[in-house]
Design a protein around this motif. Structure first.
Motif, PDB file in Angstrom:
ATOM      1  N   THR A 278      -5.833   3.730   0.315  1.00 40.19           N
ATOM      2  CA  THR A 278      -5.418   2.335   0.118  1.00 40.19           C
ATOM      3  C   THR A 278      -6.382   1.349   0.759  1.00 40.19           C
TER       4      THR A 278
ATOM      5  N   TRP B 290      13.267   2.758   1.274  1.00 39.90           N
ATOM      6  CA  TRP B 290      13.972   4.011   1.019  1.00 39.90           C
ATOM      7  C   TRP B 290      15.005   4.234   2.122  1.00 39.90           C
TER       8      TRP B 290
ATOM      9  N   GLN C 291      -4.955   4.621  -5.132  1.00 44.65           N
ATOM     10  CA  GLN C 291      -3.722   4.421  -4.366  1.00 44.65           C
ATOM     11  C   GLN C 291      -2.634   5.429  -4.739  1.00 44.65           C
ATOM     12  N   PHE C 292      -2.388   5.561  -6.019  1.00 39.91           N
ATOM     13  CA  PHE C 292      -1.185   6.304  -6.426  1.00 39.91           C
ATOM     14  C   PHE C 292      -1.436   7.779  -6.715  1.00 39.91           C
TER      15      PHE C 292
ATOM     16  N   ARG D 149       2.632  16.238 -12.873  1.00 40.42           N
ATOM     17  CA  ARG D 149       3.858  15.443 -12.957  1.00 40.42           C
ATOM     18  C   ARG D 149       3.779  14.522 -14.173  1.00 40.42           C
TER      19      ARG D 149
ATOM     20  N   ASP E 260       0.814  -1.225   0.000  1.00 37.13           N
ATOM     21  CA  ASP E 260       0.000   0.000   0.000  1.00 37.13           C
ATOM     22  C   ASP E 260       0.842   1.269   0.000  1.00 37.13           C
ATOM     23  N   TYR E 261       2.102   1.134   0.377  1.00 37.54           N
ATOM     24  CA  TYR E 261       2.920   2.341   0.523  1.00 37.54           C
ATOM     25  C   TYR E 261       3.195   2.970  -0.847  1.00 37.54           C
ATOM     26  N   ALA E 262       2.911   4.240  -0.934  1.00 33.99           N
ATOM     27  CA  ALA E 262       3.210   5.003  -2.154  1.00 33.99           C
ATOM     28  C   ALA E 262       3.844   6.310  -1.727  1.00 33.99           C
ATOM     29  N   LEU E 263       5.063   6.533  -2.130  1.00 32.46           N
ATOM     30  CA  LEU E 263       5.796   7.690  -1.656  1.00 32.46           C
ATOM     31  C   LEU E 263       6.064   8.666  -2.797  1.00 32.46           C
ATOM     32  N   PRO E 264       6.240   9.924  -2.443  1.00 33.20           N
ATOM     33  CA  PRO E 264       6.599  10.893  -3.484  1.00 33.20           C
ATOM     34  C   PRO E 264       7.909  10.472  -4.150  1.00 33.20           C
ATOM     35  N   ASP E 265       7.967  10.632  -5.430  1.00 38.12           N
ATOM     36  CA  ASP E 265       9.194  10.371  -6.183  1.00 38.12           C
ATOM     37  C   ASP E 265       9.568   8.881  -6.192  1.00 38.12           C
ATOM     38  N   MET E 266       8.592   8.042  -5.955  1.00 37.09           N
ATOM     39  CA  MET E 266       8.867   6.606  -5.839  1.00 37.09           C
ATOM     40  C   MET E 266       9.021   5.959  -7.215  1.00 37.09           C
TER      41      MET E 266
ATOM     42  N   HIS F 269       9.361   2.188  -9.433  1.00 35.90           N
ATOM     43  CA  HIS F 269       8.792   0.841  -9.388  1.00 35.90           C
ATOM     44  C   HIS F 269       9.783  -0.132 -10.022  1.00 35.90           C
TER      45      HIS F 269
ATOM     46  N   PRO G   6       4.200  11.312 -15.922  1.00 35.53           N
ATOM     47  CA  PRO G   6       4.362   9.943 -15.421  1.00 35.53           C
ATOM     48  C   PRO G   6       5.490   9.174 -16.104  1.00 35.53           C
ATOM     49  N   ILE G   7       5.980   9.710 -17.221  1.00 40.35           N
ATOM     50  CA  ILE G   7       7.040   8.992 -17.934  1.00 40.35           C
ATOM     51  C   ILE G   7       8.418   9.374 -17.408  1.00 40.35           C
TER      52      ILE G   7
ATOM     53  N   ARG H 174       9.527   0.636  -5.095  1.00 37.09           N
ATOM     54  CA  ARG H 174       8.465  -0.315  -4.766  1.00 37.09           C
ATOM     55  C   ARG H 174       8.561  -1.493  -5.711  1.00 37.09           C
TER      56      ARG H 174
ATOM     57  N   ASN I 275       4.863  12.100   3.822  1.00 40.42           N
ATOM     58  CA  ASN I 275       3.522  11.520   3.879  1.00 40.42           C
ATOM     59  C   ASN I 275       3.503  10.140   4.517  1.00 40.42           C
TER      60      ASN I 275
ATOM     61  N   ARG J 294      16.266   6.994  -4.545  1.00 37.12           N
ATOM     62  CA  ARG J 294      14.842   7.285  -4.442  1.00 37.12           C
ATOM     63  C   ARG J 294      14.127   6.062  -3.853  1.00 37.12           C
TER      64      ARG J 294
ATOM     65  N   ARG K 123      -6.036   1.806  -9.120  1.00 38.50           N
ATOM     66  CA  ARG K 123      -4.676   2.341  -9.201  1.00 38.50           C
ATOM     67  C   ARG K 123      -4.664   3.840  -8.898  1.00 38.50           C
TER      68      ARG K 123
ATOM     69  N   GLU L 234       9.811   4.681 -13.774  1.00 40.44           N
ATOM     70  CA  GLU L 234       8.900   5.634 -13.142  1.00 40.44           C
ATOM     71  C   GLU L 234       7.561   5.005 -12.784  1.00 40.44           C
ATOM     72  N   ASP L 235       7.094   4.071 -13.567  1.00 43.21           N
ATOM     73  CA  ASP L 235       5.892   3.346 -13.145  1.00 43.21           C
ATOM     74  C   ASP L 235       5.902   1.924 -13.695  1.00 43.21           C
TER      75      ASP L 235
END
Lengths: 792, 218
Positions: free
Chosen positions: B98, A228, B92-93, B37, A40-46, A48, B39-40, A300, B4, A297, B89, A122-123
């Motif tokens: 969540t 992180w 969550q993001f 932002r 569930d954790y989603a952080l800024p600038d994360m 994948h 996403p790419i 996840r 956060n 960074r 999605r 990035e994703d």
């Protein structure tokens, strides 16, 4: 009743332990949707991450060209098995698999295996695209997903580099050394007594086959982690600290993997999802610290639910030969098994480990020969799993029913005849817990056993019943380091997270409340990853054995509180002095000149034993902060003494009643019945839930679940939640339960672990046999039932 | 440490604190976007037009995210959504919610259930861009609403959860049932929750909890 070591082992009256409807300490967070699990954790600038996963059952990556993938916008990093960073790490999670293996290599030994490459982007969509852009040269190798083909002398040897025999358990005990590994097959034999002599004594000999299909993970939630690095104000020396969430309870394993001291490895999340004896860490839970360090960074990495079908409960074929006399007494057992060894790194806990933990130890008969072939395969990985014992158990459950059938006797009587007494295999006395369970079970089920194929229901379907026993073992794998604190009049119980699907912390809190004369809600649970106490030695272990240790700790605290109350009463502060800048100290209780034996604790107050109206609340009785600690575990745990099955104190019994439609082949479980004696029921609702879980699980693997492989390619055909059917709300049958409390266990208040000992693979299958008179291998789907009946 | 991420030490979760934290999550969702932002490549822009322009030059041919207004737990919020993203999605993001869980991603297990225009739906099967203009209710919204405290309480009292991962999906389905049928039978509870899978075997406790809650909600 057993003589239970420790304080208050024979407590007669309970105010808190055994209460229903006490919410779990984290239940409100779960229900409100604010509980954060690893993925569930989603952080800024994360970023994948994703692994390259093999499309082949057995293959080797010869080379990878990452040029095109690296050029894709959004790709932050690509790591291969040849990278020095990867070569430096090794797993320290729970694993008993044989042979050292690099953490990531170029060998793909099951379809979906993580192999050779990790991409970071990035994703997740960019990860997927980058994986598609890798130019991978595969060498596809022959595979083994059929154990019979895998064990044939001319079979392709899939693991020529690993030649050792799985060693968990005690193979070879009492017999000649195990033969060396041959081809894909390792051997493990356990021989006790003289089976040949036993067969010569027998008036009857039966032979039968028992098949257990492979079935899938019990992990409800997809594994994964987020990691992180950060500047830690509490630990500034030696670089940054690591925060990782989703590596379940394996903070120490992660710290070791990355060479970090524990204090620099932070894991604050409290929720890890289900971990029902599947204790292995997936790679997605281990790799994020490295990737985060490289990228600077947060990273996840989370499996899909399909990825989680890498886990199997191992397929097994058993051929049984059982001799018995005219009364039904077993004289000899021969158990020849062919078991799935799984992929490289699989635990042997679930196959070889069975040989010394199985059901035969509960019999008076000591002439038992067990010969097991363990076949390397490309089917899946078996992580450390305590599910081994219950599954093997039904080889003898089937024997009991077949003997009963042959002699025209009730299987419960055959079980009773063959079960040894409480103290050893030479003890001929009845086991009181077993007797109590079957007496209650017969009433619960209106037990009226009938020979196979002889009872038809009013609706025309055939009726079948079955019965099974198991033991509630004396648990305790490890010591528990307990700490309690009285702070400002409130009792605090510090404990580690994260928690999984048992309510062990709650049971501990109930015990503390019980011993200290408090209510459940009075106990403040302080979740802190830095604490040492964690009640997670397995479900029942963490509930009952840890609670035994916590009970000791509570009584140490109690004594200290009473001593402090007397000390404060004997030497109160001078009025107007001694309290610094805070509020004035409270007046002491009326305890001057007394001894701790004169006092007790009732409903949060220290009181005179002789007059409960005379006393003071904790906050007034002593202004001190008091710590109590205790390290230890209950004595005589069977895992430690090696007497698993040879001592029988608390037992459980299960029953199944089915209706079989001989026209359609449909099987309906009319009800399961469970009469269990866990010694003492700590928290009734979670015990009920635990039993429902194993019965539904047992239903699933006997009627629905089966891993299906394509023989030609070795690919899994049903590794998703659509094609792999788990029981749902409308599928599950009624489970009638009854609990007995003989207080004969070794843990808190005479409790024992029930664990998953009721999990079974053949209770429903035997009931189906009792209904229609022919055997159907699990899962007993309608087509297989009709085929067994000769209808199709 | 990222700002956060909350820390959990010495947290006590009561009905009140859990409800308050759910409400805080909802309140923390910005009504309008102030940053866009990419996403790419992760580049950030102060206006949507700038982001679109960036796409045209840096990521030619890629489908740019769109700005949609979602009506979530009774509040409108602007969200930057990639066209192929599911509601699950996005929750969550993009929105930090969540309670709807990542599980099968195939519409089989019910772990990601939300209520949309009064119906329980699977957020892993809904494209977020198609949810504009629809009333979406998540578990956080249910938990933050005092009216539904009896349902939350009953779930906790009856242990209608074990590991807790699928629980919120069940609870949202239960709430959707009670919206339509305030006095369900046990069989109706079972049927309403038939689309939710629990591997921990909590099935019988859901009906117990719903029936108790229904009696207290009347």
């Amino acid at each position: 009743m057993a003589d239970i070591a420790g304080v208050n082992g024979q407590r007669e009256h309970f105010r808190v332990v055994g209460q229903r409807n006490l919410p779990g300490k984290l239940s409100y967070a779960i229900a409100a949707g604010i509980a954060k699990f690893g993925n569930d954790y989603a952080l800024p600038d994360m970023l994948h991450a994703k692994f390259l996963r093999s499309p082949y059952a057995n293959a080797r990556v010869v080379s990878v060209d990452t040029t095109r993938a690296r050029a894709l916008p959004g790709v932050a990093d690509i790591v291969t098995w040849l990278d020095e960073d990867i070569a430096r790490i090794s797993s320290h999670g729970e694993s008993f698999g044989p042979g050292a293996r690099p953490w990531l290599d170029n060998i793909a030994d099951q379809e979906g295996a993580e192999v050779a490459v990790i991409v970071v982007a990035e994703d997740e969509d960019i990860c997927d695209e980058a994986l598609r852009l890798l130019d991978v040269e595969w060498e596809v190798l022959p595979h083994v997903v059929d154990l019979f083909r895998g064990r044939s002398p001319d079979a392709y040897v899939i693991r020529p580099q690993v030649r050792d025999t799985p060693t968990f358990g005690a193979p070879g005990m009492g017999g000649p050394p195990n033969p060396p590994k041959r081809g894909n097959v390792a051997y493990s034999n356990v021989i006790s007594g003289d089976a040949e002599a036993g067969f010569r004594e027998a008036a009857h000999i039966i032979e039968y086959d028992l098949y257990t299909p492979a079935f899938a993970a019990h992990l409800p939630n997809p594994s994964g982690s987020v990691a992180w690095w950060f500047d830690d104000p509490y630990c500034s020396e030696g670089g940054q600290s690591l925060r990782i969430e989703g590596a379940v309870r394996e903070r120490m394993a992660i710290a070791m993997m990355y060479g970090l001291p524990p204090e620099k490895t932070v894991q604050e999340g409290l929720f890890m999802g289900g971990k029902y004896c599947d204790w292995g860490l997936r790679k997605s839970q281990e790799i994020t610290p490295l990737l985060a360090k490289r990228a600077g960074r947060p990273v996840r990495c989370v499996n899909t639910r399909e990825d989680m079908f890498d886990f199997i409960m191992k397929q097994r074929y058993v051929h049984m030969k059982v001799g018995f006399d005219d009364a039904g007494m077993i004289t000899a057992v021969e158990d020849d098994s062919i078991a799935d060894g799984g992929v490289w790194g699989s635990s042997s806990f679930g196959n070889v480990g069975d040989l010394t933990q199985g059901p035969y130890n509960t019999l008076k008969c000591k002439n038992v020969t067990q010969r097991m072939e363990i076949v390397d395969s490309n089917r899946g990985k078996m992580y450390v799993s305590g599910q081994h014992c219950p599954f093997n158990w039904d080889s003898i459950t089937m024997a009991i029913h077949l003997i009963a059938e042959k002699l025209g006797r009730d299987p419960i009587d055959i079980a009773r005849l063959n079960l040894h007494g409480p103290t050893s295999q030479d003890d001929i006395n009845p086991v009181p817990s077993f007797e109590a369970c079957v007496e209650a079970g017969k009433k619960l089920m209106d037990w009226n056993w009938h020979p196979a194929g002889t009872k038809k229901l009013p609706d025309g379907r055939m009726h079948g019943v079955s019965f099974r026993y198991q033991m509630c073992p004396r648990h305790s794998f490890s010591s528990y380091n307990c700490k309690l604190e009285l702070r400002n009049g409130v009792v605090h119980m510090p404990t580690q997270g994260p928690l999984f699907g048992v309510f062990a912390v709650e049971c501990n809190a109930m015990v503390v409340a019980e011993e200290l004369g408090l209510n459940y809600d009075d106990i403040q649970i302080d979740f802190d990853y830095r604490e040492t106490f964690t009640p997670v030695g397995g479900g029942s272990d963490g509930t009952t054995a840890s609670a035994w240790a916590m009970k000791e700790c509570a009584n140490i605290l109690k004594r200290q509180i009473l001593e402090a109350a007397i000390e404060y009463a004997n030497d109160p502060p001078m009025p107007g002095f001694g309290h610094g800048f805070g509020p004035p100290p409270p007046p002491p209780g009326p305890f001057a000149g007394l001894t701790p034996d004169d006092l007790d604790i009732v409903e949060g107050r220290v009181v005179l034993k002789s007059d409960h109206s005379q006393g003071a609340p904790f906050r007034h009785a002593t202004p001190k902060n008091i710590f109590a600690t205790y390290s230890g575990r209950p004595p005589l745990a069977l895992w430690v003494t090696g007497q698993m099955g040879k001592q029988l104190d608390t037992m459980n019994t299960a029953y199944c009643e089915v209706a079989v439609d001989t026209e359609t082949g449909e099987v309906e479980i009319l009800r399961f019945g469970v009469v269990a004696d866990p010694g003492k029921v700590m928290r009734p609702i979670s015990l009920e839930s635990q039993i429902d879980q194993v019965m539904y699980f047992s239903q699933g693997c006997q009627l629905l679940e089966d891993f299906v492989y394509d023989e030609k390619t070795g690919v899994k055909l049903n590794n998703n939640m659509i094609d792999y059917k788990k029981p749902g709300m409308l599928d599950v049958p009624r489970v009638d339960r009854e609990f007995l409390e003989t207080r004969a266990g070794n843990a808190a208040y005479g409790s024992n672990g029930i664990s998953h000992s009721l999990a079974n693979t053949h209770l429903a299958i035997i009931a189906i046999y009792n209904a229609i008179g022919v055997w159907v291998d699990p899962p007993a789907t309608p087509d297989k039932v009709l085929k067994a009946l000769g209808v199709i | 440490m990222p700002s956060n991420v909350d820390t959990a030490r010495s947290v006590t979760f009561t009905a009140e604190t859990a409800s308050d934290r759910a409400a805080a999550l909802i309140d923390g969702i910005p009504v309008s976007l102030t940053e866009y932002r990419c996403p790419i490549c992760g580049g950030t822009f102060t206006g949507y037009a700038d982001l679109k322009s960036h796409y045209a030059t840096a990521h030619e041919g890629a489908a740019a995210p769109v700005v949609a207004v979602l009506t979530l737990n009774g509040r409108n919020c602007e969200v930057l959504i990639e066209p192929h993203w599911t509601l699950k999605r996005t929750l969550q993001f993009r929105l930090g919610l969540t309670g709807a869980k990542h599980m099968c991603d195939k519409g089989v297990c019910g772990s990601c259930t939300v209520i949309m225009d009064g119906r329980a739906v699977l957020s892993c099967q809904m494209l977020a861009v198609e949810c504009e203009g629809r009333d979406i209710e998540t578990i956080e919204g249910i938990a933050a609403n005092p009216k539904w405290r009896p349902l939350i309480d009953a779930y906790c009292r009856w242990d209608a959860m074990q590991c807790g991962y699928c629980t919120t999906g069940f609870l949202v389905s239960a709430k959707a049932l009670l919206d339509k049928n305030p006095n369900p039978t046990e069989q109706e509870c079972r049927e309403a929750l038939a689309g939710n899978i629990c591997i921990c075997g909590t099935y019988p406790r859901h009906a117990q909890a719903i029936l108790e809650a229904a009696a207290r909600l009347v």
